[in-house]
Motif scaffolding. Structure first.
Motif, PDB file in Angstrom:
ATOM      1  N   MET A 117     -36.517 -11.712  51.921  1.00 21.34           N
ATOM      2  CA  MET A 117     -36.483 -10.466  51.153  1.00 21.34           C
ATOM      3  C   MET A 117     -35.351  -9.587  51.679  1.00 21.34           C
ATOM      4  SD  MET A 117     -40.584  -9.729  50.871  1.00 21.34           S
ATOM      5  CE  MET A 117     -40.456  -8.790  49.349  1.00 21.34           C
ATOM      6  N   PRO A 118     -34.101 -10.044  51.558  1.00 21.46           N
ATOM      7  CA  PRO A 118     -32.972  -9.348  52.197  1.00 21.46           C
ATOM      8  C   PRO A 118     -32.700  -7.955  51.635  1.00 21.46           C
ATOM      9  CG  PRO A 118     -32.189 -11.074  50.735  1.00 21.46           C
ATOM     10  CD  PRO A 118     -33.669 -11.243  50.828  1.00 21.46           C
ATOM     11  N   GLU A 119     -33.167  -7.687  50.420  1.00 16.70           N
ATOM     12  CA  GLU A 119     -32.900  -6.383  49.811  1.00 16.70           C
ATOM     13  C   GLU A 119     -34.005  -5.378  50.090  1.00 16.70           C
ATOM     14  OE1 GLU A 119     -29.965  -6.002  48.524  1.00 16.70           O
ATOM     15  OE2 GLU A 119     -29.560  -8.139  48.852  1.00 16.70           O
ATOM     16  N   LEU A 154     -38.513  -3.017  55.684  1.00 18.23           N
ATOM     17  CA  LEU A 154     -39.825  -3.419  56.190  1.00 18.23           C
ATOM     18  C   LEU A 154     -40.920  -2.551  55.581  1.00 18.23           C
ATOM     19  CD1 LEU A 154     -41.552  -5.157  58.054  1.00 18.23           C
ATOM     20  CD2 LEU A 154     -41.157  -3.503  59.867  1.00 18.23           C
ATOM     21  N   SER A 155     -40.661  -1.250  55.424  1.00 19.08           N
ATOM     22  CA  SER A 155     -41.653  -0.351  54.823  1.00 19.08           C
ATOM     23  C   SER A 155     -42.000  -0.787  53.411  1.00 19.08           C
ATOM     24  CB  SER A 155     -41.132   1.089  54.808  1.00 19.08           C
ATOM     25  OG  SER A 155     -40.956   1.570  56.115  1.00 19.08           O
ATOM     26  N   GLU A 156     -41.002  -1.222  52.647  1.00 14.44           N
ATOM     27  CA  GLU A 156     -41.255  -1.695  51.290  1.00 14.44           C
ATOM     28  C   GLU A 156     -42.079  -2.975  51.295  1.00 14.44           C
ATOM     29  OE1 GLU A 156     -37.260  -0.002  49.000  1.00 14.44           O
ATOM     30  OE2 GLU A 156     -37.214  -1.984  49.944  1.00 14.44           O
ATOM     31  N   VAL A 157     -41.796  -3.866  52.234  1.00  8.49           N
ATOM     32  CA  VAL A 157     -42.574  -5.108  52.345  1.00  8.49           C
ATOM     33  C   VAL A 157     -44.034  -4.787  52.635  1.00  8.49           C
ATOM     34  CG1 VAL A 157     -42.921  -7.215  53.675  1.00  8.49           C
ATOM     35  CG2 VAL A 157     -40.607  -6.497  53.083  1.00  8.49           C
ATOM     36  N   GLU A 217     -30.007 -11.773  62.747  1.00 13.31           N
ATOM     37  CA  GLU A 217     -30.632 -11.449  64.026  1.00 13.31           C
ATOM     38  C   GLU A 217     -30.846  -9.942  64.158  1.00 13.31           C
ATOM     39  OE1 GLU A 217     -28.847 -15.057  66.829  1.00 13.31           O
ATOM     40  OE2 GLU A 217     -27.742 -13.177  66.629  1.00 13.31           O
ATOM     41  N   ARG A 218     -29.842  -9.174  63.783  1.00 11.85           N
ATOM     42  CA  ARG A 218     -29.959  -7.717  63.872  1.00 11.85           C
ATOM     43  C   ARG A 218     -31.085  -7.200  62.974  1.00 11.85           C
ATOM     44  NH1 ARG A 218     -27.026  -3.589  65.761  1.00 11.85           N
ATOM     45  NH2 ARG A 218     -25.463  -5.075  66.510  1.00 11.85           N
ATOM     46  N   ARG A 219     -31.148  -7.731  61.771  1.00 18.95           N
ATOM     47  CA  ARG A 219     -32.191  -7.297  60.839  1.00 18.95           C
ATOM     48  C   ARG A 219     -33.585  -7.626  61.384  1.00 18.95           C
ATOM     49  NH1 ARG A 219     -33.340  -6.005  55.492  1.00 18.95           N
ATOM     50  NH2 ARG A 219     -34.889  -7.296  54.437  1.00 18.95           N
ATOM     51  N   LEU A 220     -33.739  -8.804  61.977  1.00 22.94           N
ATOM     52  CA  LEU A 220     -35.027  -9.195  62.541  1.00 22.94           C
ATOM     53  C   LEU A 220     -35.423  -8.263  63.690  1.00 22.94           C
ATOM     54  CD1 LEU A 220     -37.433 -11.096  62.803  1.00 22.94           C
ATOM     55  CD2 LEU A 220     -36.016 -12.637  64.162  1.00 22.94           C
TER      56      LEU A 220
END
Length: 510
Positions: free
Chosen positions: A295-297, A300-303, A197-200
């Motif tokens: 893509m947990p590793e 967002l910038s990399e995605v 949740e925090r990551r989202l």
């Protein structure tokens, strides 16, 4: 030109800046005068998320604030949340409309009006952020990250966002409401936020903090998700395994505060469509719910960098024709042999003719050396396939009901089951897609589904009672916030019936 305009704070909505200007200049009750000051026109509308008239605003404040349209959009509106997931044309048109006086179609053009995920009903604030603003700045303001659709938590303080007294899209179209007048101090409600949740939520905030004023377009996102499915092993024989992806995402989000976006009727459709060729844009939360856990590793910038490197248009394979100098007699011989095979087998299609030893040889030669002629001189269809099996709908209908009874009896015993919607129950049956299309021909199935499908209130009450048992087992006090947190219930979903159930459980636990 204005000789005064308040200095914007970090992550402040442009709407909030204008509201503070009205308050500072003593014009809070004369909003028409404020609009004429800021925009140079008396008809501009107070839009909080994606406003227009930005060219006029930047010109009128240029004496005290050197800014431009792109900076205003990137740093003081919610537009950057949506831009990467739109087409290049949509973004260009949106920026043009936001700069101009013609902003009436912005939300429609971006697909927000038709979206099932709507903006918050009220402006929201974090009680602890509000205290900090007053202590450090002497006033408070509306933060962009607190107005994000589908996000109701401040992860800085791990507390629930509270509703203010003002609608996010108020009926008073020209009124800019200031936070200091509309936010009432209150006790912060502590919220537990898990890692996913925090990551989202962080992904949402990063879209605002690192704005991209560019639309990547549907082709890039199509290629990205197809490649992602392949990299993660969700592809078998060149086919994406949508069911496996659905199960994975349901496992990740099923017990979170974001499970509501998986439990709605036909909610699986958006996941399936996300991994197919994109024919429309998807709401940011759809993309971020998938990328943040698959893509947990990656940051967002990399995605987004990976998506940006993909081609904007689909590259179609080039048809290569090999020139030949075959003698006319050899070509005629193969053509005659192919026509003879068709004449001898009038009910057969190409696929069946090729099962013959001579058919396979002749077809291969013509395909390589005389392909255009072959395409125009082949059976159009296998006539044997015209004999379709007659469907026994009555038998199918009865078997569906028997299967549903068995499935339902097992599911209702599960402690951590999903909501038993009509769509979910159908998906447990063989030939689920066909059943959806032929429900009108399956009256018993439809009647059973109508009588057993679980409404949202019933499902929430079930989760509340499960939460109650967990609390009792832990031997802790039954509190409203604890019931809501363990049951993963969003505040806006709490109806009078659900509120009564919460109070009943609270009293029962005393």
């Amino acid at each position: 030109m204005l000789t005064y305009f308040p200095v914007p704070y970090e992550d402040e909505l442009l709407y909030s800046c204008v509201a503070r200007y009205a308050l500072h200049t003593g014009q809070a009750d004369n909003q028409k005068a404020v609009i004429r000051d800021i925009f140079g026109i008396g008809t501009a509308v107070a839009i909080p998320d994606i406003p227009s008239h930005l060219q006029d605003l930047s010109r009128n404040v240029s004496r005290v604030w050197k800014t431009n349209v792109n900076q205003l959009i990137a740093e003081f509106t919610l537009a950057p949340l949506y831009f990467p997931f739109l087409s290049e044309m949509q973004v260009r048109q949106t920026i043009s409309s936001m700069a101009s006086k013609e902003g009436g179609k912005i939300h429609t053009r971006m697909g927000l009006v038709a979206s099932s995920i709507q903006p918050p009903t009220y402006f929201r604030f974090c009680p602890k952020c509000l205290e900090e603003q007053k202590r450090i700045l002497g006033e408070c303001y509306w933060l962009r990250k607190h107005q994000l659709p589908s996000i109701d938590v401040c992860i800085k303080h791990n507390c629930k966002l509270e509703n203010s007294n003002v609608y996010f899209h108020p009926k008073q179209k020209h009124h800019f409401h200031s936070a200091i007048k509309e936010c009432q101090p209150c006790t912060a409600q502590a919220i537990e936020v898990n890692k996913d949740e925090r990551r989202l939520i962080e992904f949402h905030e990063q879209l605002l903090m690192n704005p991209i004023l560019q639309g990547f377009g549907p082709n890039r996102w199509s290629l990205f998700y197809q490649s992602l499915a392949k990299d993660l092993g969700f592809v078998h024989k060149n086919r994406v395994q949508h069911h496996d992806i659905n199960l994975f995402l349901r496992k990740k989000w099923g017990n979170s505060r974001f499970n509501v976006y998986l439990d709605e009727d036909n909610s699986n459709d958006w996941i399936t469509n996300l991994f197919r060729k994109h024919r429309k844009s998807f709401h940011p939360i759809r993309h971020l719910m998938v990328t943040s856990v698959l893509m947990p590793e990656r940051t967002l910038s990399e995605v987004l960098d990976l998506v940006a490197k993909l081609p904007t248009e689909r590259i179609e394979p080039v048809k290569i024709t090999v020139p030949t100098d075959m003698p006319a007699v050899q070509i005629k011989s193969h053509r005659d042999e192919w026509n003879k095979l068709i004449e001898d087998n009038p009910a057969w299609g190409v696929k069946k003719i090729r099962t013959l030893s001579s058919g396979s040889r002749v077809y291969a030669w013509l395909y390589r050396n005389d392909g255009d002629w072959l395409m125009f001189n082949s059976p159009k269809e296998d006539k044997s396939t015209m004999r379709r099996k007659v469907v026994d709908y009555q038998d199918w209908d009865s078997k569906n009901v028997i299967n549903l009874e068995a499935i339902y009896a097992e599911l209702v015993q599960s402690k951590e089951r999903p909501r038993l919607t009509q769509s979910y129950l159908v998906k447990q049956l063989p030939r689920a897609n066909s059943i959806q299309k032929h429900l009108i021909d399956l009256p018993q199935t439809k009647q059973w589904l109508d009588s057993h499908a679980e409404c949202l209130d019933d499902y929430i009450i079930l989760r509340l009672n499960t939460a109650y048992r967990i609390i009792i087992e832990k031997n802790v006090e039954v509190k409203r916030w604890r019931l809501i947190r363990i049951a993963n219930i969003r505040e806006e979903l709490i109806t009078n019936r659900i509120e009564n159930e919460i109070q009943l459980l609270e009293n029962k636990g005393k």
